[in-house]
Design a protein around this motif. Structure first.
Motif: not given
Length: 362
Positions: A97, A99-100, A121, A133-136
């Protein structure tokens, strides 16, 4: 964060360089201060990417040294230099993601989880990535992927320097200004040494506090955007900075007068020590050359007038040499004959391309 010293640095890609013509990067001596925002500006092939790769450790210079805060890192690998580099095209982990991806450099350095969350953030917000943020990463556009690459370079606060190699190439034009502004804000907030390579003068002049202009493997001028515009140290800088670039005209100089094919132009200073046999040229930017009515100022011929909306630019000839000038509001020219008024303090004299100071420091 680090100051970066380039000490007699030069590089040739061939194994047996025999002269300056064999060097992609000719000798450079320079100190870049800690926390500065720098741009390496020049056309393709001028040596700016080679210099960036020497700083990052991807290339070992043929001669000279590179120092971070006085420490010789010339032969250290990239991973031992504590730098971050953002390349021309996105480098992301598609299966992670956003975020990752942003957290990855911090996790590798065992940064506490709370600090990782806060930092990710913050960077995501500044780069307008919070909503994804949480999408691939694989499902995002090229613009968004390059924002991730930028974010991964910016997320660490402990780096000696962040190096950007034409990072906005794949960014949609209408987003470029926004991203340049975000990078500038991040630089001010984080006090990081940033070095930005580009051939785009707009990118360089809006991002950097100090611009390093390169041409044919050499640094021809280092200065603020204002210095490069007002006092070009080389005719190449005058041509490359500005749109249109500086007018550069062949001239003969005697005392306080320059002659262009017999047309006299008064100079603000005398130039008694011009090198014999040198190519002498007069330089003046179109912004300091104003069209007037025929019979006043320097006689010129008007070839056309381009209306650019906020300003008008006249394409003219001075004794057969092409030049450009600004057209004041309300001026109307009949026929092709006109005059040219030059701002004295903005007339420069060059010998073999290099600016010459006249008596009195002009």
């Amino acid at each position: 964060m680090a100051s970066i010293t380039l000490d007699h640095l030069a590089h040739a890609y061939r194994p047996d360089p025999r002269g300056p013509q064999d060097y992609q990067l000719k000798e450079i001596n320079h100190v870049w201060r800690q926390g500065g925002a720098y741009a390496l500006l020049g056309p393709s092939g001028c040596g700016k990417t080679t210099l960036l790769n020497i700083i990052s450790g991807l290339v070992t210079p043929t001669t000279g040294r590179i120092l971070f805060d006085g420490r010789d890192v010339t032969h250290l690998p990239t991973e031992a230099r504590n730098i971050a580099q953002v390349f021309q095209f996105p480098v992301v982990y598609d299966t992670m993601t956003v975020r990752e991806n942003l957290a990855f450099p911090l996790k590798n350095r065992h940064v506490p989880r709370a600090d990782i969350v806060r930092r990710v953030e913050e960077i995501a917000s500044r780069l307008d990535l919070s909503a994804v943020l949480d999408r691939k990463a694989q499902n995002l556009t090229a613009d968004a992927k390059q924002k991730i690459s930028l974010g991964r370079g910016l997320v660490r606060s402990d780096v000696a320097a962040i190096l950007f190699d034409e990072p906005l190439t794949v960014i949609d034009p209408h987003l470029k200004w926004q991203l340049r502004s975000s990078l500038k804000e991040l630089h001010r907030a984080l006090d990081l040494t940033m070095i930005y390579v580009t051939h785009d003068q707009t990118e360089a002049l809006t991002f950097a506090d100090t611009v390093v202009v390169m041409h044919d493997g050499s640094v021809v001028q280092t200065g603020s955007p204002e210095e490069l515009f007002l006092r070009p140290a080389h005719t190449f800088v005058g041509h490359f900075i500005g749109s249109p670039g500086m007018n550069v005209l062949p001239a003969e100089v005697r005392g306080r007068t320059a002659y262009i094919e017999g047309i006299a132009i008064a100079l603000p200073s005398a130039y008694p020590a011009l090198p014999p046999g040198a190519r002498i040229e007069l330089g003046v930017r179109p912004e300091f050359a104003e069209l007037t009515r025929a019979g006043t100022g320097v006689p010129v011929k008007v070839r056309r007038i381009d209306d650019l909306g906020r300003t008008r630019i006249a394409r003219i000839e001075i004794a057969g040499h092409a030049a450009a000038a600004t057209v004041p509001e309300g001026l109307s020219i009949e026929g092709d004959a006109a005059g040219l008024k030059l701002e004295p303090g903005q007339i420069h004299i060059y010998a073999d391309g290099a600016r010459v100071a006249g008596e009195g420091g002009a």
